[in-house]
Design a protein around this motif. Structure first.
Motif, PDB file in Angstrom:
ATOM      1  N   SER A  61     -10.858  -1.530   1.545  1.00 51.32           N
ATOM      2  CA  SER A  61      -9.902  -0.558   0.979  1.00 51.32           C
ATOM      3  C   SER A  61      -8.901  -1.219   0.036  1.00 51.32           C
ATOM      4  O   SER A  61      -8.327  -0.556  -0.820  1.00 51.32           O
ATOM      5  CB  SER A  61      -9.154   0.155   2.102  1.00 51.32           C
ATOM      6  OG  SER A  61      -8.295  -0.744   2.754  1.00 51.32           O
ATOM      7  N   THR A  62      -8.672  -2.509   0.199  1.00 49.82           N
ATOM      8  CA  THR A  62      -7.691  -3.185  -0.652  1.00 49.82           C
ATOM      9  C   THR A  62      -8.165  -3.215  -2.103  1.00 49.82           C
ATOM     10  O   THR A  62      -7.391  -2.959  -3.019  1.00 49.82           O
ATOM     11  CB  THR A  62      -7.464  -4.626  -0.140  1.00 49.82           C
ATOM     12  OG1 THR A  62      -7.327  -4.569   1.264  1.00 49.82           O
ATOM     13  CG2 THR A  62      -6.232  -5.245  -0.751  1.00 49.82           C
ATOM     14  N   SER A  65      -0.977   4.603  -0.620  1.00 48.40           N
ATOM     15  CA  SER A  65      -1.711   5.117   0.548  1.00 48.40           C
ATOM     16  C   SER A  65      -0.740   5.721   1.550  1.00 48.40           C
ATOM     17  O   SER A  65      -1.011   6.786   2.130  1.00 48.40           O
ATOM     18  CB  SER A  65      -2.493   4.004   1.238  1.00 48.40           C
ATOM     19  OG  SER A  65      -3.293   3.340   0.326  1.00 48.40           O
ATOM     20  N   SER A 108     -13.291   3.565  -0.373  1.00 46.00           N
ATOM     21  CA  SER A 108     -13.012   3.512   1.071  1.00 46.00           C
ATOM     22  C   SER A 108     -12.532   4.872   1.558  1.00 46.00           C
ATOM     23  O   SER A 108     -12.928   5.324   2.639  1.00 46.00           O
ATOM     24  CB  SER A 108     -11.924   2.488   1.375  1.00 46.00           C
ATOM     25  OG  SER A 108     -12.254   1.280   0.846  1.00 46.00           O
ATOM     26  N   PRO A 121      -9.958   1.229  -3.117  1.00 51.52           N
ATOM     27  CA  PRO A 121      -9.287   2.264  -2.305  1.00 51.52           C
ATOM     28  C   PRO A 121      -9.965   3.627  -2.350  1.00 51.52           C
ATOM     29  O   PRO A 121     -10.058   4.304  -1.320  1.00 51.52           O
ATOM     30  CB  PRO A 121      -7.877   2.324  -2.899  1.00 51.52           C
ATOM     31  CG  PRO A 121      -7.970   1.687  -4.230  1.00 51.52           C
ATOM     32  CD  PRO A 121      -9.099   0.726  -4.187  1.00 51.52           C
ATOM     33  N   TYR A 122     -10.451   4.023  -3.534  1.00 47.76           N
ATOM     34  CA  TYR A 122     -11.043   5.364  -3.645  1.00 47.76           C
ATOM     35  C   TYR A 122     -12.374   5.446  -2.891  1.00 47.76           C
ATOM     36  O   TYR A 122     -12.672   6.442  -2.237  1.00 47.76           O
ATOM     37  CB  TYR A 122     -11.233   5.744  -5.115  1.00 47.76           C
ATOM     38  CG  TYR A 122      -9.913   5.931  -5.823  1.00 47.76           C
ATOM     39  CD1 TYR A 122      -9.092   7.007  -5.514  1.00 47.76           C
ATOM     40  CD2 TYR A 122      -9.463   5.010  -6.764  1.00 47.76           C
ATOM     41  CE1 TYR A 122      -7.859   7.163  -6.135  1.00 47.76           C
ATOM     42  CE2 TYR A 122      -8.232   5.159  -7.391  1.00 47.76           C
ATOM     43  CZ  TYR A 122      -7.437   6.238  -7.072  1.00 47.76           C
ATOM     44  OH  TYR A 122      -6.217   6.395  -7.669  1.00 47.76           O
ATOM     45  N   TYR A 160     -10.064  -0.696   6.627  1.00 41.72           N
ATOM     46  CA  TYR A 160      -8.631  -0.490   6.390  1.00 41.72           C
ATOM     47  C   TYR A 160      -7.700  -1.474   7.094  1.00 41.72           C
ATOM     48  O   TYR A 160      -6.658  -1.808   6.556  1.00 41.72           O
ATOM     49  CB  TYR A 160      -8.233   0.927   6.820  1.00 41.72           C
ATOM     50  CG  TYR A 160      -8.611   1.965   5.801  1.00 41.72           C
ATOM     51  CD1 TYR A 160      -7.806   2.226   4.713  1.00 41.72           C
ATOM     52  CD2 TYR A 160      -9.811   2.659   5.912  1.00 41.72           C
ATOM     53  CE1 TYR A 160      -8.156   3.164   3.761  1.00 41.72           C
ATOM     54  CE2 TYR A 160     -10.174   3.600   4.966  1.00 41.72           C
ATOM     55  CZ  TYR A 160      -9.335   3.841   3.898  1.00 41.72           C
ATOM     56  OH  TYR A 160      -9.698   4.768   2.953  1.00 41.72           O
ATOM     57  N   LYS A 203       0.822  -1.218   0.000  1.00 41.07           N
ATOM     58  CA  LYS A 203       0.000   0.000   0.000  1.00 41.07           C
ATOM     59  C   LYS A 203       0.858   1.271   0.000  1.00 41.07           C
ATOM     60  O   LYS A 203       0.607   2.205   0.777  1.00 41.07           O
ATOM     61  CB  LYS A 203      -0.950   0.005   1.199  1.00 41.07           C
ATOM     62  CG  LYS A 203      -2.043  -1.052   1.113  1.00 41.07           C
ATOM     63  CD  LYS A 203      -3.047  -0.904   2.235  1.00 41.07           C
ATOM     64  CE  LYS A 203      -4.166  -1.918   2.114  1.00 41.07           C
ATOM     65  NZ  LYS A 203      -5.117  -1.871   3.193  1.00 41.07           N
TER      66      LYS A 203
END
Lengths: 476, 473
Positions: B358-359, A116, B365, B362-363, B425, A113
């Motif tokens: 989220s994995t 992020s 979440s 992602p957007y 998350y 990630k």
């Protein structure tokens, strides 16, 4: 002096824009977060250039906030966003940027990630910068609370904290602090309007209100410090984090408390403040003795580093309470080097930790066959323990001498604590340097050349700060 | 006479839509879920335009009166309804279910709500509120598995009847005691005369009905049950559209009609606000169903909002309005994300089913996290603005106890949202999520854009509203 180009707003906005670019960057199996990493590094470097530009514009001798920028944000209630800096704030902003840059360099191989992580880091940097350039009580509070959001996400996603309940309590504890500051801010606003930080000396409340407002401000700032009896959540979070960038970001949080005390207490040593300071002195001394002892006997390097950070932050806090202009300036110079040292130590120790894990070894003799890593790690550890290799040495000397002259018992305990945390770092250096023929580490396990050059640059900055803290500021 | 028909054009447009929708449903063969949305969209634009054109003229002023105040609420309500109708069409498309009845009932409900906002007489209120209840009940039963909503619909029918009766009794008592049911007449009576026992009872009954419609605790169980069991388009409609109208009515009662009885109304509002905040905050913490969690969140927010009205000062209306706007914007975002939480064609509602969302998304979440943090009121999210305006009013009035209560309640309630954040998350994904419609991303983007613009310059959002709300007095 007002800012001609709204430079301070730019310094806050650039990392925020960087977040958008990071989110738009391509991230797939081939790039594996590399684009996000590059955007993040580029953003931080751009902001560092902007910070240098601001250094050129401000008068380092002035103690008031300069380059004032004002934005009318809301009419009811009348809230303005006011930015301004002095040399102290700007030094800390630069240190934070460099520390985050070191942290980002430490996670360049990370693939989990990464996008992020980079986005949240830039968001945190934006909020943190906003906090240090805030020049009025509302802006100050807004950024004080806003930085919690990326912090919580970074710890939750990358902190690898085993007990998730601890993360909640950590967040709620910090959130409680922010809420208390909010209520104190609102009360000040109720009676004095939206004050600038320089006007806080006007605040004079009657007895019960004064106790609440100043008590609230103290609690809010203390919620960011791992001070007894509320140190548990912060220590359990910090000591468990294995991601260097996440650790550095978490370690920067107490800085907000130190800065908050400096801004709010300036010329405000009225009745309840004196009382609270007395209590914090007592609690602070107990905390550092307690934490330095645990750090000394603890085998985990993260905890040792955490105890080192905590002890130094509390020393700075006690220095602030001395209410001496010279000491305050020295705290600023010392903090600059201290933050860089902590970031570099964390990245290097994180590198060693991951290598140890890869080889399944204990790390004894790790540094014997990796000359680059050995040099930078040794230099930074020695600078951390107070040997004259950075500005920490001289400034700590001044702070401690002042503390000793005012209260010898307290000064004595502080020196014992500093010796203990220094010894715990040296213990670790000694273990890594100890000759171990069975250690499977060889030259290829050394840090990469770009990383080595970057660390040499950090060492250069630390050395220069020893000779002249503001060496990079051109004389008029 | 002709002039009156012109003024009634917005209402006539509603009727015309219902007629057109019926004809399309009856005679057009190729109907999709989008057919009725497209039709509704055209009519809604026209209705909005007409509402703005006739913003301060009324056909029958003794029954319905239009003003800047009513127009402000109506336009906000229409925009929210339009956005939700659009998103709802995606749900019907995905589920391949007929959407005719939903849009028909939705528009019928909108007509009742807009009349309610303009109402100037309690007879109108006594007629319209039971009608809205009936429409809500009918909407609740728009479930393909009627047995799953049977119990809740029965419960709702019972309570809706009960509160409608209470409302009717209150209105009758008002008439019997004061001889008039017009807002103006009653306002004069309540300002001039000392309050009597009969009037107190009548006002309590009327407010009880309003609190029920707003889903305030302790009358919240029906609302929460409906959100849990109703299909997503209906849940969104009941959460986003209906409260807007009832808040407009409540604000108008508190600030204008019953302003002479503020000594009675303030403690009444305060009691229900405290109940809602406590029940909303604590119940949300125990929830494992994400929709129910947000239903309790609505209860909490309504309580928070009602707090703003307890002061009775001018700024309170503005702070309540800005809080409401921010709440609706964030909740609209949350419901948009709900539409994207899909696995094998099923919309997910259990908290554990969205673990690791989220994995893969992602957007979405990130958007949900932004909306949740906004609802918490953490700066720089827009929700902070709402929290600031309400708390600052309390501080100005030196209501320290309330300030302390509100801030402490925040801590309990935040914990519930942290659970959602953890699921999204920090947990590992065990579900394979379906591909998300681009329209959902577009809606989220627009919503986030509005949030960002509003936080950068809240003045554009609130300055005109401020004038309108202050002008109301």
């Amino acid at each position: 002096m007002n800012s001609p180009l709204a430079l301070l707003s730019f310094v806050v906005a650039i990392p925020f824009l960087g977040v958008l670019f990071v989110l738009m960057s391509k991230d797939d199996e081939i790039t594996r977060g590399r684009n996000a990493f590059n955007v993040c590094v580029f953003t931080i470097l751009s902001n560092v250039v902007m910070i240098f530009r601001i250094f050129m514009l401000i008068d380092e001798k002035k103690t008031t906030l300069q380059l004032i920028e004002k934005f009318n944000w809301l009419d009811v209630p009348d809230v303005n966003i006011l930015f301004g800096v002095d040399i102290f704030a700007l030094l800390i902003i630069l240190a934070v940027h460099l520390a985050v840059l070191i942290g980002v360099a430490g996670v360049r191989q990370n693939t989990y990630k990464q996008k992020s992580l980079m986005a949240l880091t830039l968001l945190f940097l934006s909020m943190m910068t906003g906090f240090f350039v805030a020049a009025d009580i509302f802006s100050f509070y807004i950024f004080f609370e806003a930085m919690l959001l990326p912090l919580f996400m970074i710890i939750g996603m990358f902190g690898e904290v085993k007990k998730q309940g601890t993360i909640y309590r950590f967040f709620l504890y910090n959130f409680l602090g922010a809420i208390i500051l909010f209520s104190a801010t609102m009360i000040i606003y109720r009676y004095y309007g939206s004050l600038t930080l320089g006007q806080l000396n006007r605040v004079r409340f009657s007895s019960p209100m004064s106790y609440y407002v100043w008590g609230g401000i103290f609690i809010a700032f203390l919620s960011r410090l791992p001070i007894w009896p509320f140190h548990y959540w912060i220590s359990s979070i910090n000591a468990g984090i294995r991601n260097p960038l996440a650790f550095i970001i978490t370690a920067l949080m107490p800085l907000t408390a130190i800065y908050g005390f400096i801004r709010f207490l300036s010329e405000n040593f009225v009745m309840p403040v004196d009382l609270y300071i007395l209590w914090i002195n007592i609690i602070g001394v107990i905390t550092i003795l307690f934490i330095s002892l645990i750090g000394f006997i603890n085998k985990d390097y993260q905890y040792k580093l955490f105890s080192f950070i905590t002890v130094y932050y509390i020393v700075y806090l006690l220095g602030i309470f001395m209410d001496d202009r010279l000491i305050l300036l020295n705290i600023g110079y010392s903090l600059f080097s201290f933050i860089l040292i902590v970031a570099a130590l964390e990245v290097l120790s994180g590198y060693i930790f991951h290598k140890e894990e890869d080889y399944g070894i204990s790390g004894t003799g790790f540094l014997c066959k990796v000359p680059h890593l050995s040099f930078v790690y040794s230099y930074i550890t020695l600078a951390a323990v107070g040997i004259p290799l950075s500005a920490v040495f001289l400034n700590n000397f001044l702070i401690l001498s002042k503390l000793l002259s005012s209260n010898i018992k307290m000064g004595g305990i502080l020196i014992v604590s500093l010796v203990l945390v220094s010894a715990s770092l040296l213990q670790e250096l000694y273990r890594h340097k100890l000759n171990n023929a069975n250690c499977p580490i060889d030259r290829k396990d050394d840090i990469s050349n770009p990383m080595f050059v970057f660390m040499l640059f950090i060492i250069f900055v630390l050395m220069m700060s020893l000779f002249k803290p503001l060496w990079f500021v051109m004389d008029a | 006479m002709l002039q009156n028909w012109f003024i009634l054009l917005p209402e006539l447009a509603f009727v015309l839509f219902m007629l057109s929708a019926y004809l399309v449903h009856r005679f057009r063969k190729n109907q999709t879920s989008k057919t009725f949305f497209t039709l509704g969209k055209m009519f809604l634009w026209v209705i909005m335009l007409l509402t703005v054109i006739f913003y301060n003229v009324s056909a029958y002023p003794q029954w319905f009166a239009n003003s800047s105040y009513t127009t402000l609420f109506k336009i906000v309500m229409y925009f929210v309804a339009m956005a939700w109708f659009y998103l709802a069409s995606k749900w019907f498309l995905n589920k391949n279910r007929p959407s005719y009845l939903f849009y028909q009932l939705g528009f019928c409900g909108l007509l009742c709500l807009e009349l309610l906002i303009s109402a100037q007489n309690f007879i109108v209120v006594a007629v319209l509120i039971p009608l809205v209840c009936l429409i809500s009940w009918k909407m609740l039963r728009l479930h393909w598995d009627e047995s799953s909503v049977k119990e809740v619909s029965r419960l709702y029918a019972f309570f809706a009847s009960l509160f409608s009766l209470l409302l009717l009794s209150g209105v009758l008592v008002l008439y019997w005691h004061n001889g008039t049911l017009t807002y103006d007449g009653l306002q004069h009576i309540f300002t001039a005369q000392p309050k009597s026992g009969a009037n107190v009872i009548a006002v309590c009954f009327i407010f009880a009905a309003l609190f029920f419609m707003l889903g305030l605790a302790p009358f919240h169980s029906c609302f929460v049950g409906m959100i849990r069991t109703a299909v997503l388009p209906v849940g969104g409609y009941l959460t986003l559209v209906v409260p807007l109208a009832f808040l407009a009515v409540l604000m108008s009662y508190v600030e204008v009609v019953f302003s002479g009885m503020s000594e009675l109304i303030s403690p009444l509002l305060l009691t229900f606000a405290v109940c809602s905040v406590i029940i909303g905050a604590f119940s949300a913490n125990g929830e494992t169903n994400i929709r129910e969690l947000f239903a309790f969140s609505s209860v909490y927010h309504m309580g928070f909002l009602i707090f703003a009205l307890t002061g009775g000062e001018h700024n309170n209306a503005l702070s309540a309005f800005s809080y409401m706007l921010i709440y609706i914007l964030a909740m609209a975002g949350v419901y948009t994300v709900f539409l994207g939480m899909k696995s094998r064609g099923n919309y997910l509602s259990a908290l554990t089913s969205v673990n690791g969302f989220s994995t893969t998304k992602p957007y979405m979440s990130a958007a949900l996290a932004v909306f949740m943090f906004s609802l918490i009121g953490i700066p720089p999210m827009m929700g902070f603005l709402g929290r600031l305006t309400i708390i600052s009013n309390m501080v100005m009035d030196e209501r320290w106890g309330m300030v302390a209560f509100m801030l402490v309640s925040l801590l309990f309630w935040v914990n519930a949202y942290l659970k959602v954040i953890r699921a999204l998350y920090f947990e590992q994904s065990q579900t394979s999520f379906d591909r998300t419609d681009k329209a959902i991303y577009i809606c989220l983007f627009v919503n986030i854009l509005l949030v960002v613009i509003s936080i950068l310059n809240p003045g554009y959002l609130l300055s005109d509203a401020e004038q309108i709300l202050l002008g109301k007095h």
